[in-house]
Each structure stands twice: as C-alpha cells, then as structure tokens.
Write an enzyme that holds these catalytic residues in place. Structure first.
Site, PDB file in Angstrom:
ATOM      1  N   GLU A 189      -4.448  -0.772   6.807  1.00 51.99           N
ATOM      2  CA  GLU A 189      -5.624  -1.195   6.050  1.00 51.99           C
ATOM      3  C   GLU A 189      -6.094  -0.134   5.048  1.00 51.99           C
ATOM      4  O   GLU A 189      -6.575  -0.477   3.967  1.00 51.99           O
ATOM      5  CB  GLU A 189      -6.767  -1.548   6.998  1.00 51.99           C
ATOM      6  CG  GLU A 189      -7.208  -0.410   7.906  1.00 51.99           C
ATOM      7  CD  GLU A 189      -8.411  -0.796   8.759  1.00 51.99           C
ATOM      8  OE1 GLU A 189      -9.329  -1.408   8.219  1.00 51.99           O
ATOM      9  OE2 GLU A 189      -8.414  -0.472   9.963  1.00 51.99           O
ATOM     10  N   THR A 211      17.362  21.733   4.956  1.00 49.52           N
ATOM     11  CA  THR A 211      18.261  21.509   6.092  1.00 49.52           C
ATOM     12  C   THR A 211      19.652  22.100   5.882  1.00 49.52           C
ATOM     13  O   THR A 211      20.314  22.490   6.833  1.00 49.52           O
ATOM     14  CB  THR A 211      18.395  19.998   6.375  1.00 49.52           C
ATOM     15  OG1 THR A 211      18.883  19.341   5.206  1.00 49.52           O
ATOM     16  CG2 THR A 211      17.051  19.405   6.764  1.00 49.52           C
ATOM     17  N   GLY A 262       0.794  -1.220   0.000  1.00 51.21           N
ATOM     18  CA  GLY A 262       0.000   0.000   0.000  1.00 51.21           C
ATOM     19  C   GLY A 262       0.824   1.266   0.000  1.00 51.21           C
ATOM     20  O   GLY A 262       0.278   2.367  -0.139  1.00 51.21           O
ATOM     21  N   LYS A 276      10.901   4.014   6.754  1.00 55.32           N
ATOM     22  CA  LYS A 276      11.905   4.650   5.892  1.00 55.32           C
ATOM     23  C   LYS A 276      12.236   6.093   6.269  1.00 55.32           C
ATOM     24  O   LYS A 276      13.182   6.670   5.720  1.00 55.32           O
ATOM     25  CB  LYS A 276      11.422   4.623   4.436  1.00 55.32           C
ATOM     26  CG  LYS A 276      10.183   5.468   4.194  1.00 55.32           C
ATOM     27  CD  LYS A 276       9.821   5.503   2.714  1.00 55.32           C
ATOM     28  CE  LYS A 276       8.678   6.472   2.480  1.00 55.32           C
ATOM     29  NZ  LYS A 276       8.352   6.604   1.051  1.00 55.32           N
ATOM     30  N   LYS A 329      20.915   4.992   1.206  1.00 55.90           N
ATOM     31  CA  LYS A 329      21.288   5.355   2.577  1.00 55.90           C
ATOM     32  C   LYS A 329      21.936   4.187   3.324  1.00 55.90           C
ATOM     33  O   LYS A 329      22.476   4.364   4.425  1.00 55.90           O
ATOM     34  CB  LYS A 329      20.058   5.851   3.340  1.00 55.90           C
ATOM     35  CG  LYS A 329      19.515   7.173   2.806  1.00 55.90           C
ATOM     36  CD  LYS A 329      18.249   7.592   3.508  1.00 55.90           C
ATOM     37  CE  LYS A 329      17.779   8.957   3.018  1.00 55.90           C
ATOM     38  NZ  LYS A 329      17.448   8.976   1.579  1.00 55.90           N
ATOM     39  N   SER A 384      15.885  -1.737  -1.295  1.00 53.43           N
ATOM     40  CA  SER A 384      16.855  -1.110  -0.398  1.00 53.43           C
ATOM     41  C   SER A 384      17.036   0.359  -0.777  1.00 53.43           C
ATOM     42  O   SER A 384      16.252   0.917  -1.550  1.00 53.43           O
ATOM     43  CB  SER A 384      18.182  -1.868  -0.441  1.00 53.43           C
ATOM     44  OG  SER A 384      19.046  -1.414   0.591  1.00 53.43           O
ATOM     45  N   GLU A 429      21.552  12.745   9.106  1.00 48.59           N
ATOM     46  CA  GLU A 429      21.416  13.182   7.719  1.00 48.59           C
ATOM     47  C   GLU A 429      22.773  13.538   7.117  1.00 48.59           C
ATOM     48  O   GLU A 429      23.588  14.202   7.740  1.00 48.59           O
ATOM     49  CB  GLU A 429      20.481  14.394   7.648  1.00 48.59           C
ATOM     50  CG  GLU A 429      20.100  14.777   6.239  1.00 48.59           C
ATOM     51  CD  GLU A 429      19.029  15.865   6.220  1.00 48.59           C
ATOM     52  OE1 GLU A 429      18.151  15.803   5.353  1.00 48.59           O
ATOM     53  OE2 GLU A 429      19.077  16.777   7.078  1.00 48.59           O
ATOM     54  N   LYS A 475      18.818  -0.971   6.814  1.00 46.35           N
ATOM     55  CA  LYS A 475      18.691  -1.469   5.443  1.00 46.35           C
ATOM     56  C   LYS A 475      19.965  -2.190   4.983  1.00 46.35           C
ATOM     57  O   LYS A 475      19.914  -3.150   4.219  1.00 46.35           O
ATOM     58  CB  LYS A 475      18.372  -0.313   4.489  1.00 46.35           C
ATOM     59  CG  LYS A 475      16.902   0.083   4.480  1.00 46.35           C
ATOM     60  CD  LYS A 475      16.048  -1.067   3.963  1.00 46.35           C
ATOM     61  CE  LYS A 475      14.661  -0.629   3.594  1.00 46.35           C
ATOM     62  NZ  LYS A 475      13.882  -1.737   3.009  1.00 46.35           N
TER      63      LYS A 475
END
Length: 625
Positions: A328, A483, A302, A379, A421, A418, A554, A433
């Site tokens: 759902e 950022t 989804g 993620k 990162k 994957s 980051e 990951k």
C-alpha cells in the site's frame, strides 16, 4: 488571489535617497551644461543665461521626477543593474531632453541650442553614476572576497567558458551564501585560452585539468557544459574522477534556455553519467498510437519499473490507468504523484495480490483493461534462493492467474516484464521468470489476447539494485562489497527501459519475447571504483572494496538469448525479437501441475521445488547439494 507588484515593496528610504540624488543631478546638469557651453566659465555671457536656467529648474525637477517614475527607474534592484537599466536611463534622459525644448518654447525664456544635448548628457552620466556605483562597489567587494584566503571557501574549477559557466561564476561572485571560490576555468576552445571570464583565468583544455587542480589546490569541480553529448561528458568525467575533487554538473541544456542555470540547479555526478552513451530515444508516436485512449493496467505499479510505467503511460494519454499492487505504501506514493501531474486522468489504485485468483478475476471483470503490463514479481536473487516456494507462488502462479484473467476478459495486449536472468538460469528467480515466459507463449495460442514478454538486464537505481547499495555503503564509510572482481552486468536507466518496454508493446503480434539492447556490459568492480571516486574518495585508501564471493545462484555474466533462440530486428534497432522455442503443451501443463502440488505441500523442501523447476526448464542449472 494574485497580488500585483507594489513599488513600496522596495524600502521607502532607498526610493527617497534616489529621488534626492536625481534632483541634485538635475540641478548640477542645469548649471553644469551652461558652464560647459561657455568654456567652463561663469563670466560674461554665461551669466545672462543663469536667470532663465533658474526659472526653468523647478519645471525640470518636476518633469524629471515624473518621467523617471513612469519609466520605473525607482523599481529596479540596482545591485543587479544591467543593460536593461542603462536603456531605461537613456530613454528617460532623451525624453527629458525633448520636454526641456518644449518648455523653453512655451516659457518666455531663451537658452543656447547646444545647452539641451549637454544637459541631457550630463544628466544621464550622473544618474548612471548613482545607480551603477552600488553595483560596482558590490562587484569590487565580491572580487575581494573571492581573492581572499578565507579557509571556509572551497577552491573551485569551472569546466566550460560558455553561457552556463559565466552564469555559475557570476552567482558565486555575487552571493554571500555560496561557499565557493572560482580559481580557474577549463575550456576545449583554444581561442579562449589565456583570457579571462569575469576576471577568472581560462587556463587550458581538458588535458590541463589535473595540473590546474594541483596548481590552484582545487577541491570542487563544476562541469558547466549542458549542451555537451553524454560521450563528451563521460570523457571529461573520466579525467575529473581521478583528481579526488567533488564533482557537480549543470543538468541540461533546457535549463540554460530557460535561464535556470544557478548554483542551486547543480546536481551531483551520477554513475549513469559514466556509462557514456546518449539517452535511448523511442518513437513516441508509436507508443501513443496504442496507449492513447486505452484502459491500461499495471501490476506491481508501485515498484521501480511499475511506477515508471505508470508515469509514462499517464503522460501518453491513457483513457484510464489501473494500478495494482500488494504494497500500500508504494501504491500510495505513485497515486499521489500522478494525481498532481495528471489531475484529469481517470486513475484507479487497487491493493491486491496477483496470487489471489478470485481477486484478479474480479478486477479484470470490473475494469476490462485493454492493455496490461505485468511487473508484479519477486526479483531479488539471493532472497529468492532462500525462499524458492514464495518465488514460484508469486512469479509463476501470479503470472498464470493474471494472464489467464486477461485472456478470459478480452485484454488486447498482455506484456510480461521479464529478465535476462531467465536465460540459462542459475537461480530460482531467473528460472521462475523463464516459466513465466513459457506461460504467456502457451496462453497466446489459447486466447485472442496478444501475449508478449520483454527481457532486459539490470536497471540503474531500481529498488535493491547495486548502485543504491554502493551509495549507502560509501555513506557509512565502507567497505563497498562486490561479489567477484570479474562479474559483469548489462545496465540501463529506468526511464530508458520503460520507454523500450512501451515501444515493444507497440510491435507485439503475440507470442514474442522482445530483447532490449542494453549496450556494452559493465564490470561491477569498475562501477564500485567509479562511484567511490565520484564521491570524492580514493578506492582502497578512503573506502575499501571487499570481494565477498559469488552468492548462491549468481552468474559472472548474464545472457540475453538462449542458444535455441534466434534474433530478429524490429524498426527500433535497440529492440529485437527472440524466436519462440517450441514447448510441448501437455508436458508443460504436467510440469505446472506438479509445481503447484509441490508449493501447496508445506512439507516439501526447497530442493523438491528446484527439482520440478529443472524438469520444466531444462537449461536451469542448480547445485543439488
């Protein structure tokens, strides 16, 4: 039940008026042809033929009405009359010409031979005049409206003097609902400069855009070049976004072919348009070769990537598609979409957590999927920094449990989604990951299943990605938050990424890490500036760009390969294979056991999790303080 077209859908009053006008045209043509034949005089010999013409007139009226009815001259919408209507009128008048000759031969009368073509010509002229006068009046009124100084209408520039540009201008002229006024046209073809397109001046090529915007006080620009390449569109957009005008695009060449070009088909310029590269193409036959008639499972089906995987797999003829998701609402949305588009597909939608060992074992035992795409994962980098235990539970152990079930129950291919990162990770999401990649490489040696991973960067428009965030911030009036001014990322659209994932699966032999070529990296600050400009604002004046500082975990830039990995090409130059790094199986298993113990102990702190992750992934760099 299909309803047939009924002529009476056209107002009866309009049909009656047309019939009366046509009857008058027959009368005028009958006597006018004689008047013309005898040098515009009713004297002498002309009067000898007046009585035969009067005798012929009732038959002409009746036959003309029948012919015009049969050739549907009372069905046309004359406000949009075109060459088709002109051809129908000409055919009707020619038929009346021959019928009149036959009538004169049957009736006991005689008429001059030149009378017949003169009659047909006059009839055609008058019928055309009654039909096309309505359109001419509408066109005159629309031109007058366009030229008016109505303050509610936006001065508009159309780029592209081809068929699409012509269609857009035509609709703007004729519609009373479109709030635009086309002032000028831009086209790179010098042969059309200083000419008119539907009365609108073609003022020059793309170098004239800014001058034309100033000269005509343009507020909106429509780019109507659906056949242009992405790189050409980008070059034009780079100029247009500096004008401060609202920008819209005719979507694609297929709409021009289908005749769907209209103001309603225009779309807003997207940031993807400024990436300036043509869409990535894949070998569909290769994908079909291993997906068609297979039972395919997508975990996290989804989500942004998972749902697009489901769309493309459904379109590639899978025998059965199993969607697994814990949320759902997401699962319901993709279920309803696929049901509508692929009603014959055997679709199974299951609500389940990949962290539940028993549930995953039951699903694999019941459905025996032949191909699995594992897209279920946490993620979001900043959120996972605050909840590292959840990241490990879902990403690491969710992958381990799902992949183990796949191996146990005979899945042929298992493809892990994957991220770049995972390379030299500085955050727990990337590190988790990387452990997932190591898990599937270890399991590839244990089971007959071909376990592979596909690694790629940021996906434009995915849930939680930077573009939807920027759009929301712009809608709220800013500021747009970045950022770091120098932060860069690789970008790809969702359909492109998923297409390459599917093709990479076709290349899988087991144990590989596939790396997708994301093109040139993009500076996030530039993305923010461009998106503000595309929204019709000026960065720094209308919308502020605020530098907030790098978030925990980051990086300024992402990498696609670790130093130990080599790169091997595949048949698709955009898909590469990273050479697997040797991992000590016992040491790795020991690390997983330690990690499982830490996440199971509610008394452990995030720092304890990071320390064990660092032991498993030596390239993981985190701030111990």
């Amino acid at each position: 039940m299909k309803t047939k077209f009924n002529i009476w859908h056209i107002p009866v009053s309009r049909i009656i008026i047309l019939i009366i006008l046509d009857m008058l045209a027959v009368v005028v043509a009958s006597y006018g042809a004689l008047y013309w034949r005898f040098d515009f005089s009713f004297d002498g010999q002309c009067m000898l033929y007046m009585e035969p013409a009067t005798l012929l007139l009732p038959f002409d009226l009746f036959l003309t009405l029948i012919v015009f009815w049969l050739l549907k001259l009372y069905k046309s919408v004359w406000r949009y009359a075109s060459t088709n209507e002109l051809i129908n009128i000409t055919a009707a008048c020619i038929l009346c010409f021959f019928l009149q000759i036959i009538l004169v031969a049957v009736l006991p009368i005689q008429m001059p031979r030149s009378y017949y073509p003169m009659y047909a010509f006059l009839l055609m002229i008058m019928v055309c005049a009654t039909r096309f006068s309505y359109r001419i009046i509408r066109l005159f009124n629309s031109r007058r409206r366009t030229a008016s100084k109505d303050p509610e209408k936006k001065n508009t520039m159309v780029i592209g003097a081809g068929a699409a540009g012509n269609a857009i201008i035509k609709e703007i002229e004729s519609s009373t609902y479109v709030n635009l006024r086309v002032m000028c046209v831009i086209d790179d073809d010098p042969g059309c400069h200083k000419k008119l397109l539907r009365g609108v001046p073609i003022v020059g090529d793309r170098t004239c855009i800014q001058d034309a915007v100033d000269a005509y006080h343009i507020e909106e620009i429509i780019i109507a070049i659906p056949s242009a390449s992405k790189s050409k569109i980008r070059e034009i957009l780079e100029i247009c976004k500096e004008t401060g005008c609202k920008l819209q695009l005719v979507p694609g060449i297929y709409q021009l072919i289908n005749g769907d070009v209209s103001v309603s088909s225009l779309r807003q310029v997207q940031i993807e348009d400024l990436l300036g590269r043509d869409p990535i193409e894949v070998n569909v036959d290769e994908i079909l070769g291993y997906v068609k008639n297979k039972v395919v499972m997508v975990t996290g089906g989804g989500g942004s990537i998972g749902s697009e995987l489901c769309r493309q797999i459904a379109g590639h003829g899978a025998k059965q598609l199993i969607i697994v998701d814990i949320y759902e609402n997401n699962a319901y949305d993709i279920q309803q979409e696929i049901k509508v588009k692929h009603p014959d597909l055997d679709l199974v939608v299951l609500i389940a957590s990949v962290r539940n060992t028993a549930r995953m074992q039951t699903i694999f035992k019941t459905y025996r999927p032949e191909i699995v795409y594992h897209a279920a994962a946490h993620k979001h980098v900043p959120l996972m920094e605050d909840s590292p235990i959840e990241a490990i539970k879902n990403n690491v152990f969710g992958t381990l449990k799902t992949a183990s079930a796949a191996g146990k129950y005979g899945t042929k291919k298992f493809v892990l989604i994957s991220t770049d990162k995972a390379v030299n990770p500085t955050n727990i999401m990337g590190a988790s990951k990387r452990i997932c990649e190591m898990i599937i490489q270890q399991l590839n040696q244990k089971y007959a299943t071909e376990f592979v991973a596909v690694r790629f960067g940021n996906v434009l428009g995915s849930n939680g990605s930077v573009i939807p965030l920027f759009k929301k911030q712009i809608e709220q009036g800013g500021p747009v938050t970045v950022t770091h001014k120098d932060i860069i990322r690789y970008f790809m659209t969702i359909p492109e990424a998923v297409s390459l994932v599917l093709q990479a699966g076709a290349y899988a032999k087991g144990g590989e890490i596939f790396i997708l070529d994301m093109g040139e990296p993009v500076r996030i600050y530039d993305l923010a500036e461009n998106l503000i400009k595309l929204s019709g604002y000026t960065p720094g004046e209308d919308i502020e760009i605020k530098i907030t500082g790098l978030r925990p975990g980051e990086k300024l830039y992402e990498e696609l390969l670790m130093s130990e990995e080599g790169m091997k090409d595949t048949a698709n130059h955009l898909i590469h294979i990273g050479r697997p790094i040797e991992v000590d199986e016992e040491e790795f298993q020991s690390g997983l056991d330690a990690l499982a113990g830490v996440v199971a102990d509610e008394g452990k702190k995030p720092e304890d999790v990071r320390a064990v992750v660092k032991r498993i992934v030596p390239t993981y760099a985190y701030n111990k303080s």
